[in-house]
Motif scaffolding. Sequence first.
Motif, short mmCIF file in Angstrom:
data_model
loop_
_atom_site.label_atom_id
_atom_site.label_comp_id
_atom_site.label_asym_id
_atom_site.label_seq_id
_atom_site.Cartn_x
_atom_site.Cartn_y
_atom_site.Cartn_z
N GLU A 87 0.88 -1.28 0.38
CA GLU A 87 -0.51 0.01 -0.01
C GLU A 87 1.20 1.10 -0.53
OE1 GLU A 87 -3.47 -0.38 2.25
OE2 GLU A 87 -3.23 -2.26 2.84
N VAL A 88 1.73 1.37 1.05
CA VAL A 88 3.11 2.37 -0.04
C VAL A 88 4.02 2.02 -1.28
CG1 VAL A 88 5.31 3.80 1.28
CG2 VAL A 88 2.98 2.64 2.96
N ASP A 89 3.35 3.23 -1.72
CA ASP A 89 4.34 3.78 -2.95
C ASP A 89 5.40 4.44 -2.87
OD1 ASP A 89 4.85 3.99 -5.62
OD2 ASP A 89 3.39 4.69 -6.20
N PHE A 90 6.68 3.56 -3.01
CA PHE A 90 7.92 4.86 -2.16
C PHE A 90 8.02 5.49 -3.20
CE2 PHE A 90 8.05 2.39 1.20
CZ PHE A 90 8.43 3.33 2.46
N SER A 91 7.60 5.12 -4.63
CA SER A 91 7.97 6.20 -5.62
C SER A 91 7.44 7.79 -5.12
CB SER A 91 7.80 6.00 -7.29
OG SER A 91 6.58 5.48 -7.54
N GLN A 92 5.84 7.95 -5.30
CA GLN A 92 6.30 9.04 -4.39
C GLN A 92 6.07 9.60 -3.01
OE1 GLN A 92 0.79 8.25 -3.56
NE2 GLN A 92 1.09 7.16 -4.98
N VAL A 93 6.41 8.77 -2.05
CA VAL A 93 7.48 9.48 -1.09
C VAL A 93 8.56 9.69 -1.87
CG1 VAL A 93 8.59 8.47 1.32
CG2 VAL A 93 7.07 7.05 0.53
N ASP A 94 9.48 8.81 -2.30
CA ASP A 94 10.77 10.21 -3.06
C ASP A 94 10.04 11.25 -3.89
OD1 ASP A 94 11.82 7.52 -2.16
OD2 ASP A 94 11.83 6.63 -4.50
N HIS A 95 8.85 10.76 -4.34
CA HIS A 95 8.96 12.40 -5.49
C HIS A 95 8.75 13.90 -4.15
CE1 HIS A 95 7.11 14.84 -8.42
NE2 HIS A 95 5.75 15.07 -7.67
N LYS A 96 7.85 13.38 -3.37
CA LYS A 96 7.26 14.00 -1.98
C LYS A 96 8.84 14.76 -1.92
CE LYS A 96 5.00 15.89 0.62
NZ LYS A 96 3.77 17.43 0.03
N LEU A 97 10.22 13.62 -1.18
CA LEU A 97 10.87 13.99 -0.43
C LEU A 97 12.38 15.22 -1.77
CD1 LEU A 97 13.23 10.58 0.70
CD2 LEU A 97 12.33 13.49 2.10
N GLU A 98 11.80 14.42 -3.47
CA GLU A 98 12.48 15.79 -4.39
C GLU A 98 11.52 17.12 -4.26
OE1 GLU A 98 11.42 13.28 -7.86
OE2 GLU A 98 13.08 11.72 -6.72
N GLN A 99 10.24 16.96 -3.66
CA GLN A 99 9.86 18.47 -3.68
C GLN A 99 10.26 19.08 -2.52
OE1 GLN A 99 5.44 17.06 -3.19
NE2 GLN A 99 4.80 18.01 -5.66
N LEU A 100 10.48 18.13 -1.38
CA LEU A 100 10.69 18.90 0.28
C LEU A 100 12.41 19.19 0.00
CD1 LEU A 100 8.96 16.58 2.35
CD2 LEU A 100 8.54 19.38 1.82
N TYR A 101 12.93 19.45 -1.22
CA TYR A 101 14.42 19.31 -1.14
C TYR A 101 14.32 20.58 -0.74
CZ TYR A 101 19.32 18.69 -1.52
OH TYR A 101 20.77 18.90 -1.63
N PRO A 102 14.01 21.36 -1.45
CA PRO A 102 14.66 22.62 -1.26
C PRO A 102 14.61 23.01 -0.25
CG PRO A 102 13.85 22.86 -4.01
CD PRO A 102 13.52 21.43 -2.67
#
Length: 465
Positions: free
Chosen positions: A5-20
Motif C-alpha cells: 500500500e505504500v508506493d515509495f516512488s510517491q514518497v521519493d517524489h515528495k522528498l524531491e519536492q521538499l528538497y529545496p
Amino acid sequence: MSEAEVDFSQVDHKLEQLYPQMEKHLLQLLSYPSVEAPSAGTGAPFGQAVADALSYCLELAESLGLPTTNADGYLGTADMRGSSPELVGVLSHLDVVPANANDWQTPPFSPQVRDGRIYGRGALDDKGPLIASLYAGIALRDTINHPLTKTVRFMFGCNEESGFGCLKYYLQHHQPPSIGFSPDAEFPLISGEKGICHFVLSSSWQSVQGAPLQICQITAGSAINIVPDRAEAVLELNGAELPDAAPQISLTREGNLLHIKATGKAAHASTPEEGDNALARLLAFLAQLPLEPSGASYYIRTLARLFADSCFGASLGVASEDEVSCLTVIPSVLALDAKGGTLRCDMRFPVTHTGDSYQQQLSSLAAQYQMQLQILELQEPMYAGTDNPVAKKLLQAYRDYTGDLSEPLVIGGGTYAKALPGFLAFGPEFAHTPKLCHQANEYITQKDLLDAAKIYSRAIYALAR
Ligand SMILES: [Zn+2]
C-alpha cells in the motif's frame, strides 16, 4: 496495512519536492558553531552554540508539525505520533568537532553549496543526516496520510563527539525507544562495533645522573584515539658518540643534549593500519641505542618490544580475531621524564569477545614487566547477527532503494548504537563517499543527502509500520 500500500516512488517524489526546503534548513543548521564548550548555564550544558542549534532544530520540528521536548539542553526529541505509544527512535547529533578555519576553503560555519556539494562542519557528521532522516519521516507522513503504528521519535543529541553525556543524561531521566537507528556512520549498515579498551602502562624509577645517552624526556601523541604522527625524545650525551640517524628519524645536537624526532602519519585508532606510528618508530630507535641499564631504559626497551607490532597486538601477545573482526591496539600518547613514564594505549577487540579476558591479559603483562596497569575505559562490543530483526529491516531498506547487495560492516566502534540496545548505525556515507568526517572541507553531496533521505523513509516505515 500491507507493504504494497505504500508506493515509495510517491514518497521519493515528495522528498524531491521538499528538497529545496530541506537544503535551506540544513544550511541554517550548519551555521551554528555547535562545538562543545563549557556550560553556559541551565539548558546549555555544552555551551550556548550547541543549545542554540538544539533550539533551532526543535523549532524546525515544531514547524513541521512534530511536538518536541528538550531534556535540559542535553538531548531534544520530536515525535511523529503513531497509533500506538510504542516507540521507534532515530538518534542523530547536533554537536560537531572543532574546525580550523585556516584549513578550509570557505569558513566551516558559513555553509556553501558548490558543484553539487554542501560544505560546512557537520554536513556529513551529523547535521546532514539529521535533516535527511527528519524529512524522510515528514515525506512518509505526508504521502501515506495516516499514522504509522509506532510513534517515531527523532532524538537530537548534543554531546556525541565528546563522551555521550547527552545520551547518558537522557537515559537517566527517560525510557528510550527499544529499537531504532542512528544515521551517523555508513551504509549499507553497521552490524558490529568492536569493544574498546583504553589503558595506561606506567612505571617510575630513581633518576640517575651522568650516564651516557641518558633519556631525559619523551613526548608523543595528542589523543588516545589517534595514531601519533610525531614523537620526540631528549637525551643527554654525557660523552657518548652521536648515533646514526634512521629513516624518518632526525637527530639534532645542542651542546650536551641530543634531540631525536620521529615522524609518521596520523590515523584514527580504529584503523591504525592507515597510519604510521611515530611513537613506535621512536621506541624502536631508542631501544637499539647502547643505553646504560636504568629504569628508563628498561621501560623503553620493554615498550619497544611490546609494540614492535604497532597495529594488531602480535608483539603484545593479544592478537586475536573472530569471523568478522580483528583486534587492533596502538601506543598513542607517551609522557616520560627523569622519574617515570606513562603510556596511553587504545585497543579495539573483536565484536564477539568480552573485555574481561583482555583486561586479565593486560594485567599479567604489566606484572611480568613491572609496570602499573590502569584501565581508563572499557566498552563492550556490539554485534547484531544476521538474524537481528532491526538489522534485517534496515539492510532491506538500503537494498530496496540502491539495489546494492553489499554486506553490513563491522567497525572499530564508538557510535551511539553501542550505547543504546536495539539501535544500529545506518548511513549516511555510501561506499563512494570520501572519508571527510572530522576533516577540513567536510561536505555532503546534494544527491547523497536526498538518496539518504529516501533510504531513511523506507527504514522508518519498515520499523514503525
Ligand atoms: Zn557523528
